[in-house]
Enzyme design. Structure first.
Site: not given
Ligand code: LLP
Length: 415
Positions: A239, A273-276, A312, A342-343, A371
């Site tokens: 986090g 549990e680091p990710g980012r 993101r 196409c959005e 991510y």
């Protein structure tokens, strides 16, 4: 801090020119810096020096095997959330005793696979899951080590989609429920409760919510000790936030000091549990300008990367810095950087001031190492981009670009 820097006004990944990489691998292209990954892992892990701990990289942030291997070589464990992630980390050669398995919806076969591999522990999120793990472990005649994930009801003050430790979120169990679940777990023959787990959210930019959660966990831990439980692990989840734009998150050293200080009287092995914070600023996405288009109300820069490559901005309205690979003089211009999908929601930036872009210019989208690729899809039948890992002047093709055939491979029976 990262190793994507301009040399003579041209962007480099470590010692390799981005233009050269694009010449070889085309766009859109994910580029990761090995030196940055190592530096971030080291900065994070060393923040907990002096106490028993295990840093488990959160695989959902970046699951490329080359990245996982690099982190494993530095001693990292892995936090997984699916059988697919288990498969990946085992292929990357991770020691199963360094794997923790989180997530609210583990399937029976996934539980079996994790037990077969003898992972360190399951982070259990409900009573029914606890009973399911006991049943599967019983069928296999093994003991499952578990932590129960508690939901401490702390506001992480982040985007609502990535806050997880509030009462209204689907994650974990409130303190009361958790206490009765530990009591339920104690007599279960194939369950060994060894830890307490918690993860309150992602992209946190201050330590206070972590400390608030820890205060509640410490009281809760006391209650478990009173019940005669032998708790050895405290998993604080991930986090810790990063700088995308103007955010000023605490340095891992500051985070580590605060957590160590809060835990000093407890004899527990800390799991993180680091990710980012490890992968986010260790990766960029490079895209090419296809067209520019001025309408009466806006200037659009249409690029070859889209929401299927980097979701993101569309999903969370997230900011990713965008800058030309070749620095230019000339005027700045307010633009929407949009993809070919196409959005209307397909954009990488809206109302952004960047140097006037021309057809064929290369743009770097920063902070895309976490991510980014992991949330990509083939929407609009767009083959996924390639991923390369740069290590000084060495370039490793970490995942080849998908080709049209990859789009149809699993539908072969229909041709
Ligand atoms: N542990 C658990 C149980 C998690 O659910 C997560 C992230 C992490 C660790 C790693 O969190 P980190 O250190 O990366 O903040 N797709 C979103 C982020 C979703 C995070 C989900 N859980 C985004 O792009 O911002």
């Amino acid at each position: 801090m990262h190793y994507f820097e301009y040399r003579n006004r041209e962007l480099f990944a470590e010692d390799v020119s981005i233009r050269e990489l694009v010449r070889e691998f085309d766009t859109p292209l994910y580029i990761y810096s090995a030196r940055t990954l190592r530096r971030h892992f080291q900065a994070f892990d060393s923040a907990f020096q002096g106490i028993s701990h295990l840093t488990c990289f959160s695989v959902k942030a970046n699951s490329n095997i080359c990245v996982l291997k690099l982190l494993a070589e530095m001693g990292s464990g892995m936090d997984i959330v699916s059988g697919g992630e288990l498969f990946r980390v085992l292929k990357a050669g991770i020691d199963p005793q360094k794997i923790v398995y989180s997530g609210v919806g583990k399937r029976e076969h996934e539980i079996r696979e994790a037990l077969l591999s003898d992972i360190l522990m399951f982070n259990v999120e409900s009573r029914q899951e606890l009973e399911k793990i006991n049943q599967v472990a019983g069928e296999m005649n093994v003991q499952a080590r578990v932590s129960l994930r508690i939901n401490p009801d702390v506001d992480p003050r982040t985007h609502p989609y990535i806050s997880t430790g509030l009462k209204k979120n689907k994650f974990g169990m409130d303190l009361e429920q958790a206490l009765s679940s530990y009591q339920l777990a104690m007599p279960l023959p194939y369950i060994q409760p060894v830890g307490i787990d918690c993860h309150i959210g992602s992209q946190l930019t201050s330590v206070e919510p972590f400390l608030e959660a820890l205060e509640r966990i410490k009281i809760f831990y006391g209650q478990l000790v009173d019940l005669g439980m032998e708790i050895r692990y405290l998993d604080l989840g991930g986090g810790l936030g990063i700088t995308y734009d103007q955010e000023d998150p605490p340095h891992p050293a500051e985070f580590g000091r605060a957590v160590k200080d809060s835990l000093k009287e407890l004899d527990l092995t800390l799991i993180l549990e680091p990710g980012r914070v490890i992968a986010g600023n260790a990766g960029i996405l490079v895209t090419r300008v296809l067209y520019t288009k001025k309408t009466p109300s806006k200037n659009f820069v249409i690029v070859d990367a889209a929401m299927n490559d980097l979701l993101r901005p569309s999903l969370y309205g997230s900011y990713h810095r965008i800058a030309p690979v070749q620095e230019k003089d000339g005027s700045l211009c307010y633009v929407d950087v949009v993809g070919p999908i196409c959005e209307t929601g397909d954009f990488l930036a809206q109302g952004r001031e960047i140097p006037e872009a021309e057809q064929d210019d290369l743009l770097a989208v920063f902070s895309a190492g976490a991510y980014g690729f992991t949330m990509s899809s083939q929407y609009n039948s767009r083959p996924r981009p390639a991923e390369v890992l740069v290590d000084k002047n060495e370039v490793i093709l970490a995942r080849r670009r998908e080709v049209y055939f990859d789009l149809l491979q699993l539908e072969e029976q229909c041709f």
